[in-house]
Enzyme design. Sequence first.
Site, PDB file in Angstrom:
ATOM      1  N   HIS A  26      30.928   3.028  64.928  1.00  0.00           N
ATOM      2  CA  HIS A  26      31.498   2.865  63.586  1.00  0.00           C
ATOM      3  C   HIS A  26      31.671   4.182  62.835  1.00  0.00           C
ATOM      4  O   HIS A  26      32.570   4.325  62.017  1.00  0.00           O
ATOM      5  CB  HIS A  26      30.641   1.892  62.764  1.00  0.00           C
ATOM      6  CG  HIS A  26      29.388   2.489  62.188  1.00  0.00           C
ATOM      7  ND1 HIS A  26      28.322   2.883  62.975  1.00  0.00           N
ATOM      8  CD2 HIS A  26      29.040   2.769  60.909  1.00  0.00           C
ATOM      9  CE1 HIS A  26      27.376   3.370  62.195  1.00  0.00           C
ATOM     10  NE2 HIS A  26      27.780   3.320  60.938  1.00  0.00           N
TER      11      HIS A  26
ATOM     12  N   HIS B 162      32.965   0.224  55.419  1.00  0.00           N
ATOM     13  CA  HIS B 162      32.568   0.540  54.043  1.00  0.00           C
ATOM     14  C   HIS B 162      33.338  -0.295  53.015  1.00  0.00           C
ATOM     15  O   HIS B 162      33.193  -0.056  51.811  1.00  0.00           O
ATOM     16  CB  HIS B 162      32.759   2.030  53.745  1.00  0.00           C
ATOM     17  CG  HIS B 162      31.637   2.880  54.249  1.00  0.00           C
ATOM     18  ND1 HIS B 162      30.376   2.875  53.676  1.00  0.00           N
ATOM     19  CD2 HIS B 162      31.576   3.752  55.293  1.00  0.00           C
ATOM     20  CE1 HIS B 162      29.595   3.727  54.343  1.00  0.00           C
ATOM     21  NE2 HIS B 162      30.306   4.259  55.326  1.00  0.00           N
TER      22      HIS B 162
ATOM     23  N   LYS C 221      33.049  10.718  61.728  1.00  0.00           N
ATOM     24  CA  LYS C 221      32.283  11.790  61.086  1.00  0.00           C
ATOM     25  C   LYS C 221      32.294  13.083  61.898  1.00  0.00           C
ATOM     26  O   LYS C 221      31.887  14.128  61.388  1.00  0.00           O
ATOM     27  CB  LYS C 221      30.841  11.343  60.843  1.00  0.00           C
ATOM     28  CG  LYS C 221      30.710  10.363  59.684  1.00  0.00           C
ATOM     29  CD  LYS C 221      29.256  10.001  59.403  1.00  0.00           C
ATOM     30  CE  LYS C 221      29.150   9.087  58.183  1.00  0.00           C
ATOM     31  NZ  LYS C 221      27.750   8.689  57.913  1.00  0.00           N
TER      32      LYS C 221
END
Length: 353
Positions: free
Chosen positions: A173, A227, A177
């Site tokens: 997920h 999110h 990043k």
Amino acid sequence: MRIHVTELIEGDKLSNDTFNTYGLHVLSKGTQLKEKEIATLLRHQIDYVDVDARHADTTEVPFRTIESGISPRWLPAVEPIYQDAINGCEQLFLEAFQNGKIDEDDVVQTFQPLVDNFRMERDVVSMLLLLNTKDDYTYQHSVQVGMLAYFLASWLDYGEEEAVKIGQAGFLHDIGKCRIQEGILNKPDKLSSEEYESIKLHTIYGHQIITESFGESLASIVALEHHERVDGSGYPNRLTGEDMHPVSKIIAVADVYSAMISSRVYQKKRDLLYVLKELHRMSFSELDAHTTHTFIKHMIPNFIGKQVELENGEVGTIIMTHATEFFCPLIRIDDRFVDLSVERQLQIMHVYM
């Protein structure tokens, strides 16, 4: 000898078959008791059992007083598997950063050993605490979310194959990043508004990387939506619950829980019961209620046998949890029992794990 269940120690052996108050067979004569078996007895509200006489040199710590500083028997065996998954996750992030894509086989080979070795370990609370470290937060968080998503999917009645896919989606997920500056990602202070806007882009980056790797898929959708919040307050697209993929709702719960129990340098680790209470609060606004309540319902029984401190300073042991009164368990203090669903003026201040 006859002994109260809360005084059992690992290695005790049942000298008789054990039945609950409804006459159902729980454990067989000769069963050697470990954490899972003792927890089973507690869940069936069995007070006393007959066990074989102990050897004089028994040095085991009573199961009910085990805390996070003491590793259960399985820890030395599974800790390397957990660390291998963290290392594998780091390699996937590096691969995504360098090549803009990842190999699906690498994902399976990294995540599957976790499923194979943790499938039957239902005390998720203790497991994550004992394995949690202050190092490699981003990669460790990805591993934890993958594991939690797998368990939660199972609790929501997804089949094994689907649950594994959901676990893999949770594992990936945060892959976006890899494109966020390390200085922002690991900043020990509060992010500026510009930095926060930058880190929010990891959802879009993750969707791009996974789509480029193996097409539009469950994992790519989850990377984009984890999110988002059911009340429309999330990002990047401010979706509401009716527009979110059901699996994104699963990953959202696992993501919040893992983040809140983490021991990041700049964040004091929260009491686990507080974390579940916070999830419960969020279930009426940001997180999907059914998904969150299912998670809490299955996590709360793992507190059975844990020591707690009440706000009046008394220390006791959780003996039984309630199906609906999640945070009001039955507690044994010395030779008396306190039902927090009745004595509502008392609250648990800390759980000793």
